[in-house]
Design an enzyme around this catalytic site. Structure first.
Site, PDB file in Angstrom:
ATOM      1  CE1 TYR A 285      -0.823  23.735  34.486  1.00  0.00           C
ATOM      2  CE2 TYR A 285       0.091  22.192  35.836  1.00  0.00           C
ATOM      3  CZ  TYR A 285      -0.847  22.392  34.732  1.00  0.00           C
ATOM      4  OH  TYR A 285      -1.401  21.567  34.010  1.00  0.00           O
ATOM      5  CG  HIS A 296      -1.280  26.032  27.942  1.00  0.00           C
ATOM      6  ND1 HIS A 296      -1.807  24.851  27.492  1.00  0.00           N
ATOM      7  CD2 HIS A 296      -2.132  27.164  27.034  1.00  0.00           C
ATOM      8  CE1 HIS A 296      -2.631  25.044  26.591  1.00  0.00           C
ATOM      9  NE2 HIS A 296      -2.799  26.283  26.180  1.00  0.00           N
ATOM     10  CE  LYS A 327       2.825  20.961  28.514  1.00  0.00           C
ATOM     11  NZ  LYS A 327       2.209  22.231  28.470  1.00  0.00           N
TER      12      LYS A 327
END
Length: 350
Positions: A285, A296, A327
């Site tokens: 993060y 997310h 991702k």
């Protein structure tokens, strides 16, 4: 009228005369000019022109054998010719011009197999869209061979997967002041931090509350990685080497590599948390302000030594998984001296 080429085996080029320069090089980016209107083609370029019917045949200068497309590719002129031809033909069908990444085809060529030019441009425009490397699915990739560009992997059924390979520089703004000397106990494979300030979890996102979601002032369970970093920063009252030694006992030399990456990410303002659910070392993060408003994670990070060797199948699996959970897959390659190279891989549709 189709032309014929003359294959010089010693220099591994096919020479074509007549109006070849105007017909093949100037208008469609094949080969490089010789004297007059003659051009020289790499075997893969000649094979593509034979395949299209633009060249009638190629004559072997040594044997005087006249080669059509079938007999030319059956000889496999050059290393990995089969997979190179498949990728060359695929990109040509997508509207790209491309040349071998070598002089005199390309001035100052990239360290790759092909230089792929932007659509509508060719070798004379001094602009390269992709530095392209080509391998078969059974060809391993050494970590220290990763390079900025595109990796094309040809599988056993001749399907092609393109990966965009880029150096990355993870950065974030997730910073929070750490406490001083919180009480902590070392358990078998984790550490419990007693009575930490709320910010250690809610703003800095260390550990998980022992009480679950209902807490007033959480008692934190921290991983050995988190605890080692906190101990080295003086935030908990455990000796750093004690926690490090437990980490080495639990997972061997891998712990030191992962700790090096964990610490580097934290120092860059990025919060790393376990990536176990995704088969990775970390999920990260970049901009944590509050656990209650956590977005997310952006990256999946897998940690390897710089001497690691990838199997293309594993690369495909990692990249596919990361894409499926929105991702980016990043590989952190840790050298013997502790330096880290960061590489991202993503699927590419040229």
């Amino acid at each position: 009228m189709s032309l014929e080429g003359s294959y010089d085996v010693a220099s591994n080029v096919v020479r074509v005369g007549g109006d070849a320069r105007q017909r093949y090089h100037d208008s469609r980016g094949y080969g490089y000019p010789l004297s007059g209107n003659e051009i020289a083609l790499a075997p893969v370029e000649a094979a593509h022109l034979l395949f299209r019917g633009d060249l009638e045949a190629v004559v072997d200068e040594e044997s005087d054998e006249r080669l059509d497309f079938r007999t030319f590719i059956a000889r496999e002129p050059g290393e990995s010719f089969g997979v190179r031809f498949l990728v060359y033909a695929d990109l040509r069908s997508r509207g790209f011009y491309l040349s071998p990444a070598a002089e005199p085809w390309v001035a100052d060529p990239p360290a790759s197999d092909f230089a792929v030019f932007p659509r509508g441009k060719g070798p004379g425009d001094d602009e390269i869209a992709y530095a392209l490397r080509i391998i078969g699915e059974r060809t391993d990739v050494a970590a220290d061979d990763l390079a900025d560009g595109v990796l094309a992997v040809v599988d056993e059924e001749s399907e092609i997967t393109y990966f965009d390979v880029n150096p990355v520089d993870p950065q974030g703004t997730s910073e929070s002041a750490l406490p001083d000397g919180c009480g902590a106990d070392l358990l078998a494979d984790r550490v419990v931090v007693w009575d930490p300030p709320l910010a250690l979890y809610e703003e800095a996102f260390y550990g998980q509350p022992l009480e679950g979601r209902e807490y007033d002032r959480p008692t934190l369970q921290c991983s050995l990685l988190e605890a080692t970093y906190l101990a080295e920063e003086g935030a908990i009252d455990l000796a750093p080497e004690t926690v490090r030694e437990r980490g080495r006992e639990v997972e061997g030399e891998r712990f030191e590599r992962r700790l090096r990456v964990y610490a580097e990410l934290r120092d860059r303002g990025v919060v790393p948390k376990t990536g176990y659910k995704f088969g990775a070392d970390f999920r990260t993060y970049a901009n944590v302000e509050s656990v209650d408003e956590l977005g997310h994670s952006e990256l999946l990070v897998r940690v390897h030594p710089s001497t690691y060797v990838f199997e293309p199948r594993d690369l495909a699996l990692d990249v596919r998984l990361a894409h499926g959970v929105r991702k980016t897959m990043v590989f952190a390659l840790v050298g013997e001296g502790g330096g880290i190279e960061w590489w991202s891989l993503e699927r590419l549709t040229p």
